[in-house]
Design a protein around this motif. Structure first.
Motif, PDB file in Angstrom:
ATOM      1  N   GLY A   3      -4.578  32.858  49.142  1.00 40.36           N
ATOM      2  CA  GLY A   3      -3.626  32.764  48.058  1.00 40.36           C
ATOM      3  C   GLY A   3      -2.210  33.118  48.441  1.00 40.36           C
ATOM      4  N   ARG A   4      -1.997  33.513  49.694  1.00 39.51           N
ATOM      5  CA  ARG A   4      -0.662  33.855  50.172  1.00 39.51           C
ATOM      6  C   ARG A   4      -0.675  33.799  51.699  1.00 39.51           C
ATOM      7  N   PHE A   5       0.412  33.359  52.310  1.00 34.62           N
ATOM      8  CA  PHE A   5       0.446  33.344  53.773  1.00 34.62           C
ATOM      9  C   PHE A   5       1.872  33.485  54.281  1.00 34.62           C
ATOM     10  N   VAL A  29      12.305  28.676  57.136  1.00 34.88           N
ATOM     11  CA  VAL A  29      11.469  29.602  57.906  1.00 34.88           C
ATOM     12  C   VAL A  29      12.392  30.598  58.608  1.00 34.88           C
ATOM     13  N   PRO A  30      11.910  31.839  58.855  1.00 39.16           N
ATOM     14  CA  PRO A  30      10.578  32.325  58.503  1.00 39.16           C
ATOM     15  C   PRO A  30      10.452  32.673  57.017  1.00 39.16           C
ATOM     16  N   ASN A  31       9.203  32.646  56.552  1.00 34.84           N
ATOM     17  CA  ASN A  31       8.879  33.088  55.202  1.00 34.84           C
ATOM     18  C   ASN A  31       7.596  33.909  55.299  1.00 34.84           C
ATOM     19  N   TYR A  32       7.704  35.192  55.002  1.00 29.91           N
ATOM     20  CA  TYR A  32       6.569  36.099  55.166  1.00 29.91           C
ATOM     21  C   TYR A  32       5.739  36.234  53.886  1.00 29.91           C
ATOM     22  N   ASN A  33       6.075  35.458  52.870  1.00 29.74           N
ATOM     23  CA  ASN A  33       5.362  35.580  51.600  1.00 29.74           C
ATOM     24  C   ASN A  33       5.356  34.223  50.893  1.00 29.74           C
ATOM     25  N   VAL A  34       4.621  33.283  51.460  1.00 34.84           N
ATOM     26  CA  VAL A  34       4.528  31.939  50.889  1.00 34.84           C
ATOM     27  C   VAL A  34       3.522  31.965  49.743  1.00 34.84           C
ATOM     28  N   CYS A  35       3.962  31.537  48.569  1.00 33.79           N
ATOM     29  CA  CYS A  35       3.153  31.657  47.356  1.00 33.79           C
ATOM     30  C   CYS A  35       2.767  30.287  46.800  1.00 33.79           C
ATOM     31  N   PRO A  36       1.690  30.222  46.043  1.00 32.77           N
ATOM     32  CA  PRO A  36       1.307  28.971  45.396  1.00 32.77           C
ATOM     33  C   PRO A  36       2.418  28.414  44.511  1.00 32.77           C
ATOM     34  N   THR A  37       2.431  27.101  44.376  1.00 37.42           N
ATOM     35  CA  THR A  37       3.362  26.259  43.617  1.00 37.42           C
ATOM     36  C   THR A  37       4.699  26.062  44.334  1.00 37.42           C
ATOM     37  N   THR A  38       4.900  26.717  45.493  1.00 36.82           N
ATOM     38  CA  THR A  38       6.119  26.488  46.267  1.00 36.82           C
ATOM     39  C   THR A  38       5.902  25.348  47.251  1.00 36.82           C
ATOM     40  N   GLN A  39       6.993  24.873  47.852  1.00 38.83           N
ATOM     41  CA  GLN A  39       6.926  23.834  48.877  1.00 38.83           C
ATOM     42  C   GLN A  39       6.535  24.462  50.214  1.00 38.83           C
ATOM     43  N   SER A 102       1.353  31.325  60.252  1.00 34.42           N
ATOM     44  CA  SER A 102       1.271  32.380  61.258  1.00 34.42           C
ATOM     45  C   SER A 102       0.162  33.364  60.949  1.00 34.42           C
ATOM     46  N   GLY A 103      -0.135  33.536  59.685  1.00 43.16           N
ATOM     47  CA  GLY A 103      -1.195  34.420  59.240  1.00 43.16           C
ATOM     48  C   GLY A 103      -1.287  34.358  57.730  1.00 43.16           C
ATOM     49  N   PHE A 104      -2.388  34.869  57.179  1.00 39.54           N
ATOM     50  CA  PHE A 104      -2.545  34.853  55.733  1.00 39.54           C
ATOM     51  C   PHE A 104      -3.017  36.217  55.236  1.00 39.54           C
ATOM     52  N   TYR A 105      -2.899  36.428  53.939  1.00 40.48           N
ATOM     53  CA  TYR A 105      -3.236  37.706  53.315  1.00 40.48           C
ATOM     54  C   TYR A 105      -4.517  37.589  52.489  1.00 40.48           C
ATOM     55  N   GLU A 106      -5.289  38.659  52.532  1.00 40.34           N
ATOM     56  CA  GLU A 106      -6.403  38.835  51.608  1.00 40.34           C
ATOM     57  C   GLU A 106      -6.423  40.296  51.169  1.00 40.34           C
ATOM     58  N   TRP A 107      -7.200  40.588  50.132  1.00 43.92           N
ATOM     59  CA  TRP A 107      -7.186  41.919  49.545  1.00 43.92           C
ATOM     60  C   TRP A 107      -8.589  42.494  49.391  1.00 43.92           C
ATOM     61  N   THR A 108      -8.698  43.786  49.645  1.00 43.91           N
ATOM     62  CA  THR A 108      -9.867  44.556  49.250  1.00 43.91           C
ATOM     63  C   THR A 108      -9.416  45.547  48.174  1.00 43.91           C
ATOM     64  N   LYS A 109     -10.341  46.358  47.658  1.00 40.75           N
ATOM     65  CA  LYS A 109      -9.983  47.366  46.658  1.00 40.75           C
ATOM     66  C   LYS A 109     -10.503  48.729  47.098  1.00 40.75           C
ATOM     67  N   LYS A 205       3.337  46.515  49.215  1.00 44.63           N
ATOM     68  CA  LYS A 205       4.482  45.832  48.610  1.00 44.63           C
ATOM     69  C   LYS A 205       4.297  44.309  48.619  1.00 44.63           C
ATOM     70  N   VAL A 206       3.438  43.796  49.515  1.00 47.71           N
ATOM     71  CA  VAL A 206       3.181  42.356  49.531  1.00 47.71           C
ATOM     72  C   VAL A 206       2.381  41.929  48.300  1.00 47.71           C
ATOM     73  N   ASN A 207       1.865  42.878  47.538  1.00 48.71           N
ATOM     74  CA  ASN A 207       1.178  42.527  46.289  1.00 48.71           C
ATOM     75  C   ASN A 207       2.104  41.806  45.312  1.00 48.71           C
ATOM     76  N   SER A 208       3.409  42.005  45.480  1.00 52.98           N
ATOM     77  CA  SER A 208       4.389  41.308  44.650  1.00 52.98           C
ATOM     78  C   SER A 208       4.761  39.978  45.300  1.00 52.98           C
ATOM     79  N   ASN A 209       4.751  38.907  44.524  1.00 58.54           N
ATOM     80  CA  ASN A 209       5.148  37.624  45.096  1.00 58.54           C
ATOM     81  C   ASN A 209       6.655  37.515  45.305  1.00 58.54           C
ATOM     82  N   ARG A 210       7.396  38.552  44.908  1.00 61.82           N
ATOM     83  CA  ARG A 210       8.841  38.574  45.142  1.00 61.82           C
ATOM     84  C   ARG A 210       9.214  39.314  46.415  1.00 61.82           C
TER      85      ARG A 210
END
Length: 222
Positions: A3-5, A29-39, A102-109, A205-210
């Motif tokens: 869901g983010r990369f 580029v670079p973009n360290y927080n690529v989010c859905p609905t963006t190009q 370059s890499g992607f994010y996932e989350w645990t709790k 802080k990457v939990n925020s899409n901003r």
């Protein structure tokens, strides 16, 4: 799922890596927080001598959507059902593409339910290349390409973080996925070997899409 990369590879390096002609307007580029609905950067099959490096909306829009919010946000397509789902089956046969990152994010709790982000990348440091599908959506001048990543069940290592993972393609398989080498792309929709990926915890802080900046992928103690 994914869901983010992050994408840090320069445009000219991407064009060289994929032997692709770059479009005029591409995401920065670079973009360290690529989010859905963006190009995002997407590679499609050869047009003449070279492939094409272009931009697509990350969020597949089926032809029957009357607006981008007319149904669920389709950023991922499950490998197990992609050939059967009405939204994806034509694209799976006819419009496959590659998404570099370059890499992607996932989350645990943790025990309190707080989301703990992880950054996942190739163990050899090379770019990740995801299998994806695409679909033009809209009419006339408003017609634009949209895409979704293909996901599969996680391997054992990745399964400690999330039960799904993107379908990761090796360079030798890019042509087959893009339809340049005949049929048989279905066999590529499987989990990568456990040795392919490495991962580390990163700042919440990457939990925020901003959020932005290289600090998003910096390791922190797990």
């Amino acid at each position: 799922m994914c869901g983010r990369f992050a994408i840090t590879l320069p445009t000219d390096a991407m064009a060289q890596l994929f032997d692709a002609a770059p479009a005029n307007a591409l995401p920065e580029v670079p973009n360290y927080n690529v989010c859905p609905t963006t190009q995002i950067h997407v590679i499609t099959g050869r047009e003449g001598e070279r492939r094409r490096l272009g931009a697509m909306r990350w969020g597949f829009l089926p032809s029957w959507y009357k607006s981008p919010t007319d149904g669920p946000l389709l950023i991922n397509a499950r490998a197990e059902t992609i050939a059967e789902k009405p939204a994806f089956r034509a694209a799976c046969r006819e419009r496959r593409c590659l998404i570099p990152c370059s890499g992607f994010y996932e989350w645990t709790k943790d025990e309190s339910g707080a989301r703990l982000p992880w950054y996942i990348q190739r163990a050899d440091g090379a770019p990740l290349v995801f299998a994806a599908i695409w679909q033009d959506w809209g009419q006339g001048e408003d017609r634009a390409p949209t895409c979704a990543m293909v996901t599969t069940g996680a391997n054992d290592a990745m399964g400690r973080i999330h039960h799904r993972m993107p379908v990761i393609l090796e360079e030798a398989d890019w042509g087959l996925w893009l339809g340049e080498e005949g049929k048989g792309a279905a066999r590529l929709m499987r989990a990568a070997g456990e040795e392919v990926l490495r991962f580390h915890r990163v700042d919440p802080k990457v939990n925020s899409n901003r959020a932005s900046g290289a600090g998003l992928i910096a390791p922190i103690p797990a």
